[in-house]
Design a protein around this motif. Structure first.
Motif, PDB file in Angstrom:
ATOM      1  N   ARG A 120      51.456  17.876  37.252  1.00 34.84           N
ATOM      2  CA  ARG A 120      50.240  17.232  36.757  1.00 34.84           C
ATOM      3  C   ARG A 120      50.029  15.873  37.419  1.00 34.84           C
ATOM      4  NH1 ARG A 120      47.537  18.807  32.009  1.00 34.84           N
ATOM      5  NH2 ARG A 120      46.384  16.878  32.419  1.00 34.84           N
ATOM      6  N   LEU A 123      48.331  16.358  40.667  1.00 38.85           N
ATOM      7  CA  LEU A 123      46.966  16.879  40.575  1.00 38.85           C
ATOM      8  C   LEU A 123      46.215  16.183  39.438  1.00 38.85           C
ATOM      9  CD1 LEU A 123      47.643  20.711  41.055  1.00 38.85           C
ATOM     10  CD2 LEU A 123      46.902  19.058  42.780  1.00 38.85           C
ATOM     11  N   GLU A 125      43.374  14.544  37.112  1.00 39.21           N
ATOM     12  CA  GLU A 125      42.019  15.005  36.840  1.00 39.21           C
ATOM     13  C   GLU A 125      40.967  14.012  37.312  1.00 39.21           C
ATOM     14  OE1 GLU A 125      41.698  15.947  32.740  1.00 39.21           O
ATOM     15  OE2 GLU A 125      43.131  17.609  32.821  1.00 39.21           O
ATOM     16  N   SER A 128      40.410  12.745  43.503  1.00 42.01           N
ATOM     17  CA  SER A 128      40.363  13.880  44.413  1.00 42.01           C
ATOM     18  C   SER A 128      41.750  14.124  44.988  1.00 42.01           C
ATOM     19  CB  SER A 128      39.361  13.622  45.535  1.00 42.01           C
ATOM     20  OG  SER A 128      39.746  12.481  46.288  1.00 42.01           O
ATOM     21  N   THR A 129      41.957  15.322  45.535  1.00 40.93           N
ATOM     22  CA  THR A 129      43.248  15.681  46.091  1.00 40.93           C
ATOM     23  C   THR A 129      43.041  16.297  47.468  1.00 40.93           C
ATOM     24  OG1 THR A 129      45.311  16.885  45.626  1.00 40.93           O
ATOM     25  CG2 THR A 129      43.247  17.997  45.063  1.00 40.93           C
ATOM     26  N   GLN A 131      44.970  19.235  50.551  1.00 38.44           N
ATOM     27  CA  GLN A 131      45.779  20.447  50.632  1.00 38.44           C
ATOM     28  C   GLN A 131      47.267  20.146  50.568  1.00 38.44           C
ATOM     29  OE1 GLN A 131      44.337  23.639  50.717  1.00 38.44           O
ATOM     30  NE2 GLN A 131      46.441  24.065  50.058  1.00 38.44           N
ATOM     31  N   GLN A 133      48.777  17.741  48.927  1.00 34.70           N
ATOM     32  CA  GLN A 133      49.141  17.484  47.537  1.00 34.70           C
ATOM     33  C   GLN A 133      49.166  18.776  46.724  1.00 34.70           C
ATOM     34  OE1 GLN A 133      46.032  14.408  47.096  1.00 34.70           O
ATOM     35  NE2 GLN A 133      47.612  13.163  46.118  1.00 34.70           N
ATOM     36  N   ILE A 134      48.195  19.653  46.978  1.00 33.42           N
ATOM     37  CA  ILE A 134      48.153  20.928  46.260  1.00 33.42           C
ATOM     38  C   ILE A 134      49.394  21.755  46.567  1.00 33.42           C
ATOM     39  CG2 ILE A 134      46.921  23.127  46.043  1.00 33.42           C
ATOM     40  CD1 ILE A 134      44.339  21.530  46.650  1.00 33.42           C
ATOM     41  N   ALA A 137      52.412  20.189  44.902  1.00 30.03           N
ATOM     42  CA  ALA A 137      52.409  20.395  43.454  1.00 30.03           C
ATOM     43  C   ALA A 137      52.840  21.813  43.096  1.00 30.03           C
ATOM     44  CB  ALA A 137      51.017  20.105  42.893  1.00 30.03           C
TER      45      ALA A 137
END
Length: 218
Positions: A120, A123, A125, A128-129, A131, A133-134, A137
């Motif tokens: 969390r 990522l 809320e 912005s994020t 690729q 970071q995604i 995560a």
């Protein structure tokens, strides 16, 4: 400081629910907001507390925990005595982030909760994020909590201790810890990859943005 993530425990065994509540409350950045022995009580808990995460037993007196997860737009971990592949796949299709099969040791749930908190953190809320970071995560979430302690060197421990609760640059941390800037930057990058610290960007009037490091929840 960020508010702790709210966790609702859904389990008809009050002893198990109490144990899981205590485990949640002992984890940094998490807080148990209640326990629910039935799906009806769980629905009331969702409406009252707006939890960020559900810990849901698969078998409840008034229904199916997997269907309950599917009906909620809330992150969830399924806890199940069933170990067959069809139950696991059904839980994942329903949206469960993870499945824990009974019995399990407390450290296993602790690891999943820590991984969720780092997931969390990577990522958020309100920002912005990208690729990277995604991917990071998801790797932390599906890798469990063990990645937090793997490879924790004496230098990383030193750097974390000098970071404390402040936001700082690699150069500032290097000076505090008495190491080179390159060494501090290398270890900070490794700690960020494992979700133990956040990386923020500070934009000046000219030039490239400065990377700033801070512990999650501070």
């Amino acid at each position: 400081m960020n508010d702790p993530l709210r966790v609702l425990i859904v389990d008809d065994d009050f002893r198990v629910a109490g144990l899981h509540r205590d485990i949640v409350d002992a984890r940094p950045g998490l807080r148990a907001v209640g326990t629910a022995p039935t799906l009806a009580a769980a629905l009331r808990g969702v409406q009252e507390h707006a939890p960020d995460l559900l810990l849901v037993d698969a078998y409840l007196p008034d229904g199916d925990g997997v269907k309950f997860i599917a009906s909620q737009q809330i992150d969830a971990i399924l806890i199940s005595a069933a170990t067959d592949g069809s139950t696991v796949r059904r839980a994942l299709r329903a949206g469960a982030l993870s499945v824990l099969t009974k019995p399990f040791e407390a450290r296993v749930l602790e690891a999943r909760l820590d991984a969720y908190a780092r997931f969390r953190n990577l990522l958020p809320e309100d920002r912005s994020t990208n690729q990277e970071q995604i991917d990071r995560a998801l790797a932390i979430l599906h890798g469990g909590g063990d990645s937090a302690s793997v490879g924790r060197s004496a230098t990383e421990t030193l750097i974390l201790s000098h970071l404390g609760g402040d936001e700082a640059s690699a150069a500032e941390i290097a000076e505090r810890a008495g190491v080179s800037r390159a060494t501090a930057q290398r270890h900070l990058a490794a700690l960020a990859t494992r979700g133990l610290i956040e990386v923020r960007l500070r934009y000046g009037s000219t030039g490239r943005p400065e990377h700033r490091y801070i512990r999650p929840g501070t």
